[in-house]
Scaffold this active site. Structure first.
Site, PDB file in Angstrom:
ATOM      1  N   GLU A 133     -17.448   7.572   5.105  1.00  0.00           N
ATOM      2  CA  GLU A 133     -15.994   7.586   4.865  1.00  0.00           C
ATOM      3  C   GLU A 133     -15.705   8.585   3.740  1.00  0.00           C
ATOM      4  O   GLU A 133     -16.521   8.766   2.819  1.00  0.00           O
ATOM      5  CB  GLU A 133     -15.554   6.157   4.509  1.00  0.00           C
ATOM      6  CG  GLU A 133     -14.084   5.966   4.282  1.00  0.00           C
ATOM      7  CD  GLU A 133     -13.648   6.353   2.882  1.00  0.00           C
ATOM      8  OE1 GLU A 133     -12.477   6.744   2.720  1.00  0.00           O
ATOM      9  OE2 GLU A 133     -14.485   6.278   1.949  1.00  0.00           O
ATOM     10  N   ASP A 161      -1.307   7.667   1.746  1.00  0.00           N
ATOM     11  CA  ASP A 161      -1.572   6.223   1.710  1.00  0.00           C
ATOM     12  C   ASP A 161      -1.743   5.723   0.276  1.00  0.00           C
ATOM     13  O   ASP A 161      -1.433   4.559  -0.017  1.00  0.00           O
ATOM     14  CB  ASP A 161      -2.755   5.831   2.601  1.00  0.00           C
ATOM     15  CG  ASP A 161      -4.033   6.587   2.302  1.00  0.00           C
ATOM     16  OD1 ASP A 161      -3.974   7.729   1.799  1.00  0.00           O
ATOM     17  OD2 ASP A 161      -5.108   6.029   2.581  1.00  0.00           O
ATOM     18  N   ASP A 162      -2.161   6.605  -0.633  1.00  0.00           N
ATOM     19  CA  ASP A 162      -2.190   6.222  -2.055  1.00  0.00           C
ATOM     20  C   ASP A 162      -0.774   5.902  -2.542  1.00  0.00           C
ATOM     21  O   ASP A 162      -0.566   4.947  -3.299  1.00  0.00           O
ATOM     22  CB  ASP A 162      -2.731   7.374  -2.911  1.00  0.00           C
ATOM     23  CG  ASP A 162      -4.132   7.799  -2.519  1.00  0.00           C
ATOM     24  OD1 ASP A 162      -5.083   7.450  -3.213  1.00  0.00           O
ATOM     25  OD2 ASP A 162      -4.271   8.500  -1.494  1.00  0.00           O
ATOM     26  N   ASN A 217     -13.847   8.800   0.876  1.00  0.00           N
ATOM     27  CA  ASN A 217     -13.906   8.500  -0.566  1.00  0.00           C
ATOM     28  C   ASN A 217     -15.343   8.367  -1.072  1.00  0.00           C
ATOM     29  O   ASN A 217     -15.629   8.652  -2.234  1.00  0.00           O
ATOM     30  CB  ASN A 217     -13.150   7.202  -0.895  1.00  0.00           C
ATOM     31  CG  ASN A 217     -11.656   7.361  -0.760  1.00  0.00           C
ATOM     32  OD1 ASN A 217     -11.145   8.477  -0.734  1.00  0.00           O
ATOM     33  ND2 ASN A 217     -10.942   6.239  -0.654  1.00  0.00           N
ATOM     34  N   ASP A 223      -5.854   9.339  -5.647  1.00  0.00           N
ATOM     35  CA  ASP A 223      -5.763  10.774  -5.350  1.00  0.00           C
ATOM     36  C   ASP A 223      -4.591  11.030  -4.387  1.00  0.00           C
ATOM     37  O   ASP A 223      -4.797  11.460  -3.260  1.00  0.00           O
ATOM     38  CB  ASP A 223      -7.089  11.285  -4.752  1.00  0.00           C
ATOM     39  CG  ASP A 223      -7.501  10.554  -3.481  1.00  0.00           C
ATOM     40  OD1 ASP A 223      -6.977   9.451  -3.209  1.00  0.00           O
ATOM     41  OD2 ASP A 223      -8.329  11.099  -2.724  1.00  0.00           O
ATOM     42  N   HIS A 280      -4.834   3.237   4.886  1.00  0.00           N
ATOM     43  CA  HIS A 280      -6.033   2.661   4.257  1.00  0.00           C
ATOM     44  C   HIS A 280      -5.778   2.028   2.886  1.00  0.00           C
ATOM     45  O   HIS A 280      -6.111   0.866   2.636  1.00  0.00           O
ATOM     46  CB  HIS A 280      -7.094   3.757   4.077  1.00  0.00           C
ATOM     47  CG  HIS A 280      -7.386   4.536   5.306  1.00  0.00           C
ATOM     48  ND1 HIS A 280      -8.231   4.096   6.285  1.00  0.00           N
ATOM     49  CD2 HIS A 280      -6.932   5.749   5.733  1.00  0.00           C
ATOM     50  CE1 HIS A 280      -8.312   4.996   7.260  1.00  0.00           C
ATOM     51  NE2 HIS A 280      -7.532   6.009   6.945  1.00  0.00           N
ATOM     52  N   ASP A 281      -5.233   2.831   1.962  1.00  0.00           N
ATOM     53  CA  ASP A 281      -5.218   2.415   0.554  1.00  0.00           C
ATOM     54  C   ASP A 281      -4.338   1.196   0.284  1.00  0.00           C
ATOM     55  O   ASP A 281      -4.582   0.439  -0.666  1.00  0.00           O
ATOM     56  CB  ASP A 281      -4.781   3.590  -0.332  1.00  0.00           C
ATOM     57  CG  ASP A 281      -5.801   4.724  -0.322  1.00  0.00           C
ATOM     58  OD1 ASP A 281      -6.961   4.483   0.055  1.00  0.00           O
ATOM     59  OD2 ASP A 281      -5.422   5.850  -0.696  1.00  0.00           O
TER      60      ASP A 281
HETATM   61  C1  BDR Z   1      -9.361   7.499   2.326  1.00  0.00           C
HETATM   62  O1  BDR Z   1      -9.423   8.925   2.263  1.00  0.00           O
HETATM   63  C2  BDR Z   1      -8.215   9.448   1.790  1.00  0.00           C
HETATM   64  O2  BDR Z   1      -7.831  10.566   2.548  1.00  0.00           O
HETATM   65  C3  BDR Z   1      -7.191   8.353   1.839  1.00  0.00           C
HETATM   66  O3  BDR Z   1      -6.257   8.486   0.798  1.00  0.00           O
HETATM   67  C4  BDR Z   1      -8.025   7.099   1.704  1.00  0.00           C
HETATM   68  O4  BDR Z   1      -8.205   6.750   0.347  1.00  0.00           O
HETATM   69  C5  BDR Z   1      -9.553   7.060   3.752  1.00  0.00           C
HETATM   70  O5  BDR Z   1     -10.791   7.480   4.232  1.00  0.00           O
HETATM   71 CA    CA Z   2      -6.827   7.730  -1.418  1.00  0.00          CA
END
Ligand code: BDR
Ligand code: CA
Length: 314
Positions: free
Chosen positions: A166, A15-16, A168, A11, A242-243
């Site tokens: 979290e 970070d993706d 996702n 998405d 994160h990703d």
């Molecule tokens: C996750 O939430 C999204 O905002 C970021 O892309 C990551 O996948 C971190 O909590």
């Molecule tokens: Ca993401």
């Protein structure tokens, strides 16, 4: 040809985008498809961003398909406070021309798995789990075809969208419940791990010094993303990317430590909906199919990422 064939379900999202660059620039990864799901922004925006990111680094032959535009049960929650109104605020990618695959993301995932030998493809979900849950409901036989699910989501200690959930997982907990309760091997790369994945000033300077279009994008993107984290959370250091960690684990699992433990998803908590409840009470049984990532070699992560950026600039 690489041993690590993956599908990224995402998405984008700052970070993706980094996770996609890491995959495309690393010779140990073969990215077979990119699928999109509502999350950081609406489906149309994240799909536009996925196309723009892929085209920017000339990844023109990898199918991109749009998936679910809303969670299975709940109403849509996006993250404009993290990724802006476009999902990639702070960056300036050209308008993409890359065509979108006409299949639904769920069908692209199923078709890709069925057209390769069993247990050769790792699913790498780095957004909500809606597409993956629907894929396994539509074609349950994919459980036996998937090599592993390596996902960014959850956390056994803390949340980010709520005290214990979290983003996702929280945005589609029913989908997460489906995915975690299938028997495929799952590595949960949650906040406990990803909060260790921060660049420092020196790493940011090294990236900037590459002085390529892609490194310029990375610096713009991470600067925007970090500024938001600092504003909201009072951080002084850089924001966790994160990703990136999910792709890094597929490339080299020794980059992090993991512990096997049963994980289930809270669906009905008054305060805890979307929590990835991880049971560390006993040593995991032999048939435990889930593990959590605990400790990251952060310098190695950034070395790996910078190597990918160099490769993408060639
Ligand atoms: C996750 O939430 C999204 O905002 C970021 O892309 C990551 O996948 C971190 O909590
Ligand atoms: Ca993401």
């Amino acid at each position: 040809m690489s041993n690590n064939k993956i599908i990224i379900d995402c998405d984008p999202g700052h970070d993706d985008a980094m996770a996609i660059f890491l995959a495309l620039g690393n010779s140990n990864i073969e990215l077979l498809a990119v699928t999109t799901v509502v999350g950081n922004q609406t489906l149309d925006k994240v799909t536009h961003n996925a196309r723009a990111i892929m085209e920017f680094v000339s990844a023109n032959d990898i199918p991109i398909a749009a998936g679910c535009s809303r969670p299975l049960v709940r109403t849509i929650q996006t993250a404009p406070e993290v990724h802006g109104t476009t999902g990639l605020d702070g960056t300036h990618l050209p308008e993409p021309k890359l065509p979108i695959d006409q299949r639904h993301a769920v069908d692209l995932i199923i078709d890709t798995l069925k057209s390769h030998p069993p247990k050769t493809i790792t699913l790498v979900p780095i957004g909500g789990l809606t597409n993956i849950a629907l894929a396994v409901r539509k074609a349950p036989e994919i459980v036996e075809l998937v090599k592993e699910v390596v996902l960014m989501g959850g956390g056994y200690h803390t949340g980010n969208r709520t005290a214990v959930a979290e983003f996702n997982i929280l945005i589609d907990p029913e989908a997460a419940h489906i995915v975690f309760n299938e028997t495929w091997p799952i590595t949960m790369i949650g906040l406990d791990l990803t909060h260790q994945a921060r660049p420092d000033d020196q790493i940011m300077e090294t990236i900037a010094a590459l002085n390529t279009p892609v490194s310029d994008f990375v610096v713009e993107s991470l600067n925007y993303y970090t500024a938001g984290y600092r504003r909201r959370n009072g951080y002084t250091d850089h924001a966790p990317v994160h990703d990136l960690c999910a792709v890094a684990y597929v490339i080299d699992p020794s980059i992090m430590e993991t512990i096997k433990a049963p994980i289930d998803i809270e669906l009905q908590g008054a305060l805890t909906t979307g929590m990835t409840v991880t049971d560390f009470r006993h040593p995991a049984k032999a048939d435990c199919h889930t593990q959590v990532a605990t400790k990251l070699d952060n310098p190695k992560l950034w070395d790996m990422f910078i190597a990918s950026l160099k490769q993408l600039a060639k």
